[in-house]
Design a protein around this motif. Structure first.
Motif, short mmCIF file in Angstrom:
data_model
loop_
_atom_site.label_atom_id
_atom_site.label_comp_id
_atom_site.label_asym_id
_atom_site.label_seq_id
_atom_site.Cartn_x
_atom_site.Cartn_y
_atom_site.Cartn_z
N LYS A 14 0.84 -1.20 0.00
CA LYS A 14 0.00 0.00 0.00
C LYS A 14 0.87 1.25 0.00
CE LYS A 14 -3.81 2.33 0.19
NZ LYS A 14 -4.63 2.47 -0.99
N THR A 15 1.96 1.21 0.76
CA THR A 15 2.89 2.33 0.77
C THR A 15 3.49 2.52 -0.61
OG1 THR A 15 3.41 1.95 3.09
CG2 THR A 15 5.00 3.25 1.82
N ALA A 16 3.89 1.43 -1.24
CA ALA A 16 4.47 1.51 -2.58
C ALA A 16 3.47 2.11 -3.57
CB ALA A 16 4.90 0.12 -3.04
N GLU A 17 2.23 1.67 -3.48
CA GLU A 17 1.19 2.20 -4.37
C GLU A 17 1.01 3.70 -4.15
OE1 GLU A 17 -3.58 1.84 -4.37
OE2 GLU A 17 -2.52 -0.08 -4.34
N THR A 18 0.96 4.11 -2.91
CA THR A 18 0.77 5.53 -2.58
C THR A 18 1.93 6.39 -3.08
OG1 THR A 18 -0.49 4.90 -0.63
CG2 THR A 18 0.40 7.14 -0.65
N TRP A 19 3.15 5.88 -2.95
CA TRP A 19 4.34 6.63 -3.34
C TRP A 19 4.78 6.37 -4.78
CZ3 TRP A 19 7.14 10.30 -0.71
CH2 TRP A 19 6.72 10.56 0.60
N HIS A 20 4.01 5.57 -5.52
CA HIS A 20 4.36 5.22 -6.91
C HIS A 20 5.76 4.63 -6.99
CE1 HIS A 20 0.72 7.29 -8.11
NE2 HIS A 20 1.12 8.33 -7.39
N ALA A 21 6.01 3.69 -6.09
CA ALA A 21 7.30 2.99 -6.02
C ALA A 21 7.00 1.50 -6.00
CB ALA A 21 8.06 3.40 -4.77
N SER A 22 8.03 0.70 -6.11
CA SER A 22 7.82 -0.75 -6.04
C SER A 22 7.91 -1.21 -4.58
CB SER A 22 8.86 -1.49 -6.89
OG SER A 22 10.14 -1.37 -6.30
#
Length: 56
Positions: A14-22
């Motif tokens: 979810k953090t990755a999705e929010t920050w547009h990271a893997s």
């Protein structure tokens, strides 16, 4: 950079999705920070994480 976001979402994905990271990039940064600080930053429970009592 991602520590507060992981603590808020309690999930690396979810953090990755929010920050547009893997998710692996998030995991690597948290792993490096854990090694630098010499203490666990999160308690892992499958795909979810929680703050250990020292991090609350």
């Amino acid at each position: 950079m991602f520590l507060k976001a992981v603590a808020r979402h309690l999930r690396f994905a979810k953090t990755a999705e929010t920050w547009h990271a893997s998710a692996p990039a998030i995991t690597l940064q948290i792993k490096d920070l854990k090694a630098e600080m010499g203490m666990p930053l999160f308690a892992h429970q499958g795909r979810k994480v929680s703050l250990p009592s020292s991090g609350e």
